[in-house]
Structure formats: C-alpha cells, structure tokens
Design a protein around this motif. Structure first.
Motif, PDB file in Angstrom:
ATOM      1  N   ARG A  14       0.856  -1.190   0.000  1.00  0.00           N
ATOM      2  CA  ARG A  14       0.000   0.000   0.000  1.00  0.00           C
ATOM      3  C   ARG A  14       0.886   1.231   0.000  1.00  0.00           C
ATOM      4  O   ARG A  14       1.805   1.334   0.814  1.00  0.00           O
ATOM      5  N   GLN A  22      -3.155  16.204   5.483  1.00  0.00           N
ATOM      6  CA  GLN A  22      -3.333  14.992   6.285  1.00  0.00           C
ATOM      7  C   GLN A  22      -2.397  14.994   7.500  1.00  0.00           C
ATOM      8  O   GLN A  22      -2.801  14.611   8.603  1.00  0.00           O
ATOM      9  N   SER A  29      -5.171  15.743  15.626  1.00  0.00           N
ATOM     10  CA  SER A  29      -6.010  14.735  16.286  1.00  0.00           C
ATOM     11  C   SER A  29      -5.312  14.174  17.526  1.00  0.00           C
ATOM     12  O   SER A  29      -5.960  13.798  18.490  1.00  0.00           O
ATOM     13  N   LEU A  58       2.595   7.795  12.915  1.00  0.00           N
ATOM     14  CA  LEU A  58       1.789   7.626  11.694  1.00  0.00           C
ATOM     15  C   LEU A  58       2.397   6.531  10.809  1.00  0.00           C
ATOM     16  O   LEU A  58       1.683   5.711  10.229  1.00  0.00           O
ATOM     17  N   TRP A  62       0.716   2.877   9.638  1.00  0.00           N
ATOM     18  CA  TRP A  62       0.705   2.269   8.298  1.00  0.00           C
ATOM     19  C   TRP A  62       1.247   0.835   8.332  1.00  0.00           C
ATOM     20  O   TRP A  62       0.848   0.006   7.516  1.00  0.00           O
ATOM     21  N   GLN A  65      -1.838  -0.997   9.280  1.00  0.00           N
ATOM     22  CA  GLN A  65      -2.900  -1.014   8.268  1.00  0.00           C
ATOM     23  C   GLN A  65      -2.651  -2.036   7.160  1.00  0.00           C
ATOM     24  O   GLN A  65      -3.597  -2.633   6.650  1.00  0.00           O
TER      25      GLN A  65
ATOM     26  N   LYS B  31     -12.101  10.768  13.259  1.00  0.00           N
ATOM     27  CA  LYS B  31     -11.036  11.725  12.945  1.00  0.00           C
ATOM     28  C   LYS B  31      -9.685  11.010  12.830  1.00  0.00           C
ATOM     29  O   LYS B  31      -8.902  11.273  11.912  1.00  0.00           O
ATOM     30  N   TYR B  32      -9.432  10.117  13.765  1.00  0.00           N
ATOM     31  CA  TYR B  32      -8.169   9.377  13.734  1.00  0.00           C
ATOM     32  C   TYR B  32      -8.076   8.529  12.465  1.00  0.00           C
ATOM     33  O   TYR B  32      -7.028   8.491  11.803  1.00  0.00           O
ATOM     34  N   ILE B  34      -9.568   8.890   9.550  1.00  0.00           N
ATOM     35  CA  ILE B  34      -9.397   9.712   8.340  1.00  0.00           C
ATOM     36  C   ILE B  34      -7.962  10.246   8.276  1.00  0.00           C
ATOM     37  O   ILE B  34      -7.302  10.189   7.242  1.00  0.00           O
ATOM     38  N   ALA B  35      -7.468  10.727   9.413  1.00  0.00           N
ATOM     39  CA  ALA B  35      -6.144  11.360   9.435  1.00  0.00           C
ATOM     40  C   ALA B  35      -5.019  10.356   9.194  1.00  0.00           C
ATOM     41  O   ALA B  35      -3.917  10.750   8.819  1.00  0.00           O
ATOM     42  N   THR B  36      -5.278   9.077   9.401  1.00  0.00           N
ATOM     43  CA  THR B  36      -4.240   8.071   9.191  1.00  0.00           C
ATOM     44  C   THR B  36      -4.373   7.400   7.830  1.00  0.00           C
ATOM     45  O   THR B  36      -3.703   6.408   7.568  1.00  0.00           O
ATOM     46  N   ASP B  37      -5.274   7.936   6.960  1.00  0.00           N
ATOM     47  CA  ASP B  37      -5.373   7.380   5.615  1.00  0.00           C
ATOM     48  C   ASP B  37      -6.026   5.987   5.646  1.00  0.00           C
ATOM     49  O   ASP B  37      -5.809   5.178   4.764  1.00  0.00           O
ATOM     50  N   ASN B  38      -6.806   5.713   6.705  1.00  0.00           N
ATOM     51  CA  ASN B  38      -7.447   4.395   6.795  1.00  0.00           C
ATOM     52  C   ASN B  38      -8.560   4.317   5.753  1.00  0.00           C
ATOM     53  O   ASN B  38      -9.164   5.322   5.405  1.00  0.00           O
ATOM     54  N   ARG B  39      -8.831   3.115   5.226  1.00  0.00           N
ATOM     55  CA  ARG B  39      -9.916   2.998   4.249  1.00  0.00           C
ATOM     56  C   ARG B  39     -10.868   1.859   4.577  1.00  0.00           C
ATOM     57  O   ARG B  39     -11.607   1.408   3.701  1.00  0.00           O
ATOM     58  N   GLN B  40     -10.851   1.408   5.835  1.00  0.00           N
ATOM     59  CA  GLN B  40     -11.803   0.372   6.230  1.00  0.00           C
ATOM     60  C   GLN B  40     -13.061   1.014   6.834  1.00  0.00           C
ATOM     61  O   GLN B  40     -12.966   1.830   7.756  1.00  0.00           O
ATOM     62  N   TYR B  43     -13.854   1.492  10.699  1.00  0.00           N
ATOM     63  CA  TYR B  43     -13.103   2.533  11.416  1.00  0.00           C
ATOM     64  C   TYR B  43     -13.575   3.922  10.982  1.00  0.00           C
ATOM     65  O   TYR B  43     -13.724   4.818  11.813  1.00  0.00           O
TER      66      TYR B  43
END
Lengths: 135, 151
Positions: A14, A22, A29, A58, A62, A65, B31-32, B34-40, B43
C-alpha cells in the motif's frame, strides 16, 4: 471472507502520499504541537531537516494497516514490535508491505514481517506483527 | 556504577504517572481513521477503533504554556538526562481487546528501566516506559512498551 495464509506469501503493498493537510489533521487529532511537523521555517532552518517531518507513530499506523486490511474481518492484530529508523518528509510517497513468516493453522496464529520503505528502497520502519485468525 | 547515569537518575526507575481516564468517542475514532489514511469502513464510521488508537487517546493534553518552544509537551515521568539528542525508538505493543465508542479507558505509565551502552560514536542512554491501558472492569486493553535511545 476466509484467508489461507502461507509462509512466505507477500501481502498487497500500500502506498501512502505524505500530504501536508493529512499531516496537520493527524497531529491535531493527537494534540501534537511539535513544530517539526508543520512549521517549515522551523523544521528546515532551526532543526536542519530537509522538510516537514512525518510523525513517527503515523508510520507505525501504516505498518498496522497493511496487515489489518489484508486480515479484514478474518482476523485481528494481537501485537506489534517496530522501530522508527529513518524519517519521512512531507511530499514523499512511502510504501507499506509485509510477508507471512509463521502460521499455525491449529490456533490461527500468524506472524508477519512488515515494513514501510521510501522510494529509495530504504526501510524507514521495520516491524513484526502478530495476529490471530478468527475460529 | 555507570559513567553517565547518576544514582539520582537511576532512582527514577519505577516512577509512575497518575492514571489518566478518558472516554472513547465515535467522532474521535472517525477523525483518527481519516487522518491516518485508513480505508476500512468500520473505522471510518467510528464503530470500532483501529489498532494504535490509544496513541491518540492518551497523548498528553497540556496547556500551551506547558509546551516547550518547539511545541513539545515535556514528559514529567523522565528525569533530566545527561544526553539529550533522541535517536530512533522502538515500540512493543500487545492488543488484548478491541476499543469501542463509550469505553472509559485508564492509562498508567511507568518508567521501567534506564541503562547505558556504548555505541560506535559514544555512549548511549536507553530508557523504557510501560503504558498499561485497562477498562473500568480492570481488564487489560493495550500494553505498550516504548524504548527510547539518547545520544
């Protein structure tokens, strides 16, 4: 969905673009006011970085993720060990990936080596994730 | 006796922070994520927190006046070390159970170790902080050991 892990199999990689808005939202946040993440003159002139530094946790997120997306609803991450070795900077694109290094079909327990690397193939953060498939 | 670490510094091993109790909200999870680029979807909808959400939940919230000029909150758990340049750190995290909106979680941080090693370019100081997060039933939720290196 069911997964059939095999030792040696690579997870889908990814890519993440370290984009400035971002980064701001991420640090906001957390309530992280460290200027190296958003104050360009400070980061470059005072601290001597080539740009705005991407927050270490961050990169850690990743690492999670890339495994968590692959697991989907088939399993859960139970632990991680990782370290931040090299910084990433806003504007870079980094790539997260991993490999299954152990799998016990009896218990569903998995072990994976994971990485986030930059476009010079330098590993910024290596890690080991443990996970368990749902029974 | 080590060269850099005084008795005073070493006596800080075992120091513990006051427990911090925080509530998990759907909005904070969203918010967390979205800010971490999550796409599930689970979450992004804030139904359950992604791993590492405890970093967000327990980041020190201090007044602006308590931040150093570079914008960093000073960690009161740590003594003043004779080396100050931070190098790469490591994390070792165990996830015991999922975090959901409405959960009240409590984190306690303990300075569990301070030691010295000699590196290629001089001495290094290592310290370890253990953060234990539990729920109101007293069950463990997340355990995180952070190791930091100073040179």
């Amino acid at each position: 969905m069911s997964l059939t892990p095999k030792v040696g199999m690579a997870l889908p990689e990814r890519q993440h673009l370290c984009e400035v808005v971002q980064q701001m939202l991420y640090n906001a946040s957390l309530w992280n006011g460290h200027r190296i993440h958003f104050d360009m003159p400070y980061a470059t002139e005072v601290e001597g970085y080539p740009g705005l530094v991407v927050a270490g946790p961050l990169i850690g997120d990743w690492l999670h993720q890339v495994v968590d997306e692959w697991l989907g609803d088939a399993g859960t991450i139970t632990g991680i060990e990782y370290s931040n070795r090299i910084a990433a900077f806003v504007g870079e694109t980094v790539t997260a990936g991993g490999t299954v290094t152990a799998y016990d079909p009896g218990t569903g327990e998995l072990r994976l080596e994971v990485y986030v690397k930059n476009d010079r193939e330098e590993v910024l953060a290596p890690g080991v994730v443990t996970a368990r498939l749902n029974r | 006796m080590t060269a850099l670490l005084s008795e005073g510094i070493l006596s800080c091993i075992g120091r513990q922070s006051a427990p911090r109790r925080e509530i998990v909200t759907r909005r904070d999870i969203r918010k967390y994520a979205i800010a971490t680029d999550n796409r599930q979807a689970k979450y992004l909808a804030g139904e359950v927190a992604p791993p590492l959400f405890h970093v967000h939940l327990f980041w020190d919230v201090v007044p602006l006046s308590a931040l150093s000029p570079d914008g960093v909150s000073i960690d009161t758990l740590l003594p003043r070390f004779p080396l100050e340049k931070a190098m790469a750190g490591g994390l070792d995290i165990t996830y015991h159970q999922p975090i959901k909106p409405g959960d009240w979680l409590t984190a306690t941080r303990t300075l569990t170790d301070i030691y010295e090693k000699s590196g290629r370019s001089g001495p290094l100081i290592f310290y370890e902080v253990l953060m234990e997060v539990h729920n109101d039933a007293g069950e463990p939720v997340v355990t995180e050991k952070t190791t930091r290196i100073l040179r």
